[in-house]
Design a protein around this motif. Structure first.
Motif, PDB file in Angstrom:
ATOM      1  N   CYS A 157     -21.467 -16.436  -0.765  1.00  0.00           N
ATOM      2  CA  CYS A 157     -20.887 -17.680  -0.245  1.00  0.00           C
ATOM      3  C   CYS A 157     -19.972 -17.383   0.929  1.00  0.00           C
ATOM      4  CB  CYS A 157     -20.091 -18.391  -1.339  1.00  0.00           C
ATOM      5  SG  CYS A 157     -21.103 -18.914  -2.741  1.00  0.00           S
ATOM      6  N   SER A 158     -19.901 -18.307   1.860  1.00  0.00           N
ATOM      7  CA  SER A 158     -19.060 -18.136   3.038  1.00  0.00           C
ATOM      8  C   SER A 158     -18.239 -19.406   3.254  1.00  0.00           C
ATOM      9  CB  SER A 158     -19.913 -17.854   4.276  1.00  0.00           C
ATOM     10  OG  SER A 158     -19.107 -17.792   5.433  1.00  0.00           O
ATOM     11  N   PRO A 159     -16.976 -19.410   2.782  1.00  0.00           N
ATOM     12  CA  PRO A 159     -16.137 -20.607   2.967  1.00  0.00           C
ATOM     13  C   PRO A 159     -16.023 -21.030   4.425  1.00  0.00           C
ATOM     14  CG  PRO A 159     -15.123 -19.078   1.416  1.00  0.00           C
ATOM     15  CD  PRO A 159     -16.299 -18.366   2.013  1.00  0.00           C
ATOM     16  N   SER A 160     -16.056 -20.051   5.353  1.00  0.00           N
ATOM     17  CA  SER A 160     -15.939 -20.398   6.774  1.00  0.00           C
ATOM     18  C   SER A 160     -17.140 -21.188   7.266  1.00  0.00           C
ATOM     19  CB  SER A 160     -15.778 -19.130   7.610  1.00  0.00           C
ATOM     20  OG  SER A 160     -16.923 -18.301   7.503  1.00  0.00           O
ATOM     21  N   GLU A 161     -18.271 -21.056   6.556  1.00  0.00           N
ATOM     22  CA  GLU A 161     -19.475 -21.812   6.900  1.00  0.00           C
ATOM     23  C   GLU A 161     -19.639 -23.033   6.008  1.00  0.00           C
ATOM     24  OE1 GLU A 161     -22.660 -19.045   6.564  1.00  0.00           O
ATOM     25  OE2 GLU A 161     -21.956 -17.763   8.187  1.00  0.00           O
ATOM     26  N   GLY A 162     -18.588 -23.368   5.272  1.00  0.00           N
ATOM     27  CA  GLY A 162     -18.644 -24.529   4.393  1.00  0.00           C
ATOM     28  C   GLY A 162     -19.352 -24.272   3.081  1.00  0.00           C
ATOM     29  N   ARG A 163     -19.486 -23.000   2.696  1.00  0.00           N
ATOM     30  CA  ARG A 163     -20.164 -22.644   1.457  1.00  0.00           C
ATOM     31  C   ARG A 163     -19.154 -22.012   0.495  1.00  0.00           C
ATOM     32  NH1 ARG A 163     -25.067 -24.974   0.285  1.00  0.00           N
ATOM     33  NH2 ARG A 163     -26.269 -25.173   2.207  1.00  0.00           N
ATOM     34  N   ALA A 164     -18.444 -22.850  -0.240  1.00  0.00           N
ATOM     35  CA  ALA A 164     -17.512 -22.362  -1.233  1.00  0.00           C
ATOM     36  C   ALA A 164     -18.279 -21.944  -2.481  1.00  0.00           C
ATOM     37  CB  ALA A 164     -16.495 -23.446  -1.582  1.00  0.00           C
ATOM     38  N   VAL A 165     -17.627 -21.198  -3.345  1.00  0.00           N
ATOM     39  CA  VAL A 165     -18.259 -20.802  -4.607  1.00  0.00           C
ATOM     40  C   VAL A 165     -18.565 -22.069  -5.404  1.00  0.00           C
ATOM     41  CG1 VAL A 165     -17.975 -19.503  -6.741  1.00  0.00           C
ATOM     42  CG2 VAL A 165     -16.976 -18.639  -4.611  1.00  0.00           C
ATOM     43  N   PRO A 166     -19.790 -22.240  -5.886  1.00  0.00           N
ATOM     44  CA  PRO A 166     -20.136 -23.460  -6.635  1.00  0.00           C
ATOM     45  C   PRO A 166     -19.255 -23.629  -7.860  1.00  0.00           C
ATOM     46  CG  PRO A 166     -22.104 -22.164  -6.120  1.00  0.00           C
ATOM     47  CD  PRO A 166     -20.930 -21.311  -5.768  1.00  0.00           C
ATOM     48  N   THR A 167     -18.986 -24.862  -8.204  1.00  0.00           N
ATOM     49  CA  THR A 167     -18.253 -25.122  -9.435  1.00  0.00           C
ATOM     50  C   THR A 167     -19.187 -24.887 -10.621  1.00  0.00           C
ATOM     51  OG1 THR A 167     -18.879 -27.455  -9.601  1.00  0.00           O
ATOM     52  CG2 THR A 167     -16.932 -26.915  -8.249  1.00  0.00           C
ATOM     53  N   PRO A 168     -18.631 -24.616 -11.805  1.00  0.00           N
ATOM     54  CA  PRO A 168     -19.493 -24.468 -12.984  1.00  0.00           C
ATOM     55  C   PRO A 168     -20.383 -25.679 -13.227  1.00  0.00           C
ATOM     56  CG  PRO A 168     -17.300 -23.629 -13.466  1.00  0.00           C
ATOM     57  CD  PRO A 168     -17.223 -24.292 -12.120  1.00  0.00           C
ATOM     58  N   ILE A 169     -19.850 -26.887 -13.033  1.00  0.00           N
ATOM     59  CA  ILE A 169     -20.648 -28.093 -13.282  1.00  0.00           C
ATOM     60  C   ILE A 169     -21.806 -28.188 -12.301  1.00  0.00           C
ATOM     61  CG2 ILE A 169     -20.642 -30.612 -13.378  1.00  0.00           C
ATOM     62  CD1 ILE A 169     -19.184 -29.363 -15.676  1.00  0.00           C
ATOM     63  N   ASP A 170     -21.555 -27.888 -11.034  1.00  0.00           N
ATOM     64  CA  ASP A 170     -22.637 -27.924 -10.046  1.00  0.00           C
ATOM     65  C   ASP A 170     -23.727 -26.912 -10.385  1.00  0.00           C
ATOM     66  OD1 ASP A 170     -21.471 -29.960  -8.604  1.00  0.00           O
ATOM     67  OD2 ASP A 170     -20.601 -28.651  -7.074  1.00  0.00           O
ATOM     68  N   MET A 171     -23.319 -25.711 -10.789  1.00  0.00           N
ATOM     69  CA  MET A 171     -24.301 -24.684 -11.120  1.00  0.00           C
ATOM     70  C   MET A 171     -25.076 -25.059 -12.373  1.00  0.00           C
ATOM     71  SD  MET A 171     -25.763 -21.916 -10.170  1.00  0.00           S
ATOM     72  CE  MET A 171     -24.650 -21.246  -8.919  1.00  0.00           C
ATOM     73  N   LEU A 172     -24.398 -25.572 -13.386  1.00  0.00           N
ATOM     74  CA  LEU A 172     -25.080 -25.974 -14.617  1.00  0.00           C
ATOM     75  C   LEU A 172     -26.062 -27.114 -14.360  1.00  0.00           C
ATOM     76  CD1 LEU A 172     -22.120 -25.835 -17.163  1.00  0.00           C
ATOM     77  CD2 LEU A 172     -24.067 -24.260 -17.039  1.00  0.00           C
ATOM     78  N   THR A 173     -25.689 -28.035 -13.483  1.00  0.00           N
ATOM     79  CA  THR A 173     -26.574 -29.161 -13.156  1.00  0.00           C
ATOM     80  C   THR A 173     -27.844 -28.672 -12.484  1.00  0.00           C
ATOM     81  OG1 THR A 173     -24.675 -30.661 -12.918  1.00  0.00           O
ATOM     82  CG2 THR A 173     -26.745 -31.335 -11.885  1.00  0.00           C
ATOM     83  N   ALA A 174     -27.693 -27.768 -11.504  1.00  0.00           N
ATOM     84  CA  ALA A 174     -28.864 -27.223 -10.812  1.00  0.00           C
ATOM     85  C   ALA A 174     -29.729 -26.415 -11.772  1.00  0.00           C
ATOM     86  CB  ALA A 174     -28.421 -26.353  -9.643  1.00  0.00           C
ATOM     87  N   LEU A 175     -29.094 -25.597 -12.585  1.00  0.00           N
ATOM     88  CA  LEU A 175     -29.837 -24.758 -13.513  1.00  0.00           C
ATOM     89  C   LEU A 175     -30.578 -25.589 -14.554  1.00  0.00           C
ATOM     90  CD1 LEU A 175     -30.635 -22.048 -14.669  1.00  0.00           C
ATOM     91  CD2 LEU A 175     -28.385 -21.914 -15.784  1.00  0.00           C
ATOM     92  N   ARG A 176     -29.938 -26.633 -15.049  1.00  0.00           N
ATOM     93  CA  ARG A 176     -30.593 -27.497 -16.047  1.00  0.00           C
ATOM     94  C   ARG A 176     -31.849 -28.135 -15.471  1.00  0.00           C
ATOM     95  NH1 ARG A 176     -30.303 -33.074 -17.337  1.00  0.00           N
ATOM     96  NH2 ARG A 176     -30.661 -33.485 -19.580  1.00  0.00           N
TER      97      ARG A 176
END
Length: 272
Positions: A157-176
């Motif tokens: 992830c690159s915060p300077s490019e607008g890519r912060a570490v995903p939140t647990p909820i966002d990751m769980l939603t994508a994974l589900r």
């Protein structure tokens, strides 16, 4: 504050999300997810332990699947779902699969999968441990090996490019979303559709490895994943097929970088 999804069961703490989900399997709907930020006794394959300091995502999904389902196929499909979910939220990542149940990033372990089925049930519990942004300094037992042998989503992830570490909820939603589609394919005899992307992400292919299964051990060059999801090896002129086992890569084995990988369905984040 955004309300939690209805499919998510968040526990303040537990010993293992898989243990909890197995104990409550009869009450869990297809696609339900059990998640905790404080897991004290996470389990891996066999007697292995999964360490869960802050920043390690630990969750278990309940999937309704036929009783004849091959566990290794679901484990590999879940690994593929993890690859897609991570790359959706951290596009710089190139995640590969180490047979039978791990995901690797830059030759280090990123995630593990543990599939278990309670007795007399059509539910399979898919446990996932994913290194989002782990604080290994808060897990003294794991620190000696985890610092050098594990990877994290945060690295891609690159915060300077607008890519912060995903939140647990966002990751769980994508994974589900990916797990549900994978389960649907397997239930509809669509396992073969997963083989192409699985083989493209095969981290072991071409490596010299040893496979331990109980007291037995076999070694050779990994040559791929067969149509049943088994690991294939060659040792001289001898062909070996492994149904299960723990894999160790011999030191000094070169790694081939993955090329672009096929998805088994259209990426919902891209416009058709």
């Amino acid at each position: 504050m955004t309300a939690a999804p209805t499919w998510l069961i968040e526990l303040p703490s537990c010993d293992s999300t898989n243990t909890w989900a197995l104990a409550h399997a009869d009450a869990l709907a297809h696609g339900a997810c059990v998640w905790t930020e404080h897991q004290s006794a996470g389990r891996g394959r066999g007697a292995n332990r999964w360490y869960s300091p802050p920043g390690v995502l630990t969750a278990s999904f309940a999937l309704t699947l036929p009783g004849a389902l091959a566990a290794r196929q679901l484990s590999l499909a879940a690994g593929l779902a993890l690859c897609h979910a991570v790359e959706d939220l951290a596009p710089r990542a190139r995640v590969r699969i180490k047979w039978p149940n791990d995901c690797y990033l830059d030759d280090r372990k990123l995630a593990g999968v543990l599939c278990e089925r309670p007795a007399s049930a059509e539910t399979v519990v898919v446990g996932v441990g994913l290194n989002l942004d782990p604080h290994w300094d808060q897990s003294p037992e794991a620190l000696p090996f985890a610092r050098d042998s594990t990877a994290s989503v945060a690295e891609a992830c690159s915060p300077s490019e607008g890519r912060a570490v995903p939140t647990p909820i966002d990751m769980l939603t994508a994974l589900r979303r990916y797990l549900l589609e994978a389960a649907g394919l397997i239930s509809a005899n669509g396992w073969s559709q997963l083989l192409v992307p699985l083989r493209q992400r095969d981290w072991l292919r071409g490596k010299m490895i040893d496979v331990a299964n109980g007291a037995a051990s076999q070694g050779g060059t990994a040559t791929g994943i067969d149509a049943e999801g088994r690991l294939m090896l060659t040792d001289g002129s001898r062909q070996i097929v492994c149904d299960s086992g723990s894999v160790t890569v011999r030191p000094g084995t070169a790694t081939v970088s993955p090329k672009s990988s096929t998805r088994w369905f259209r990426n919902p984040r891209r416009k058709a």
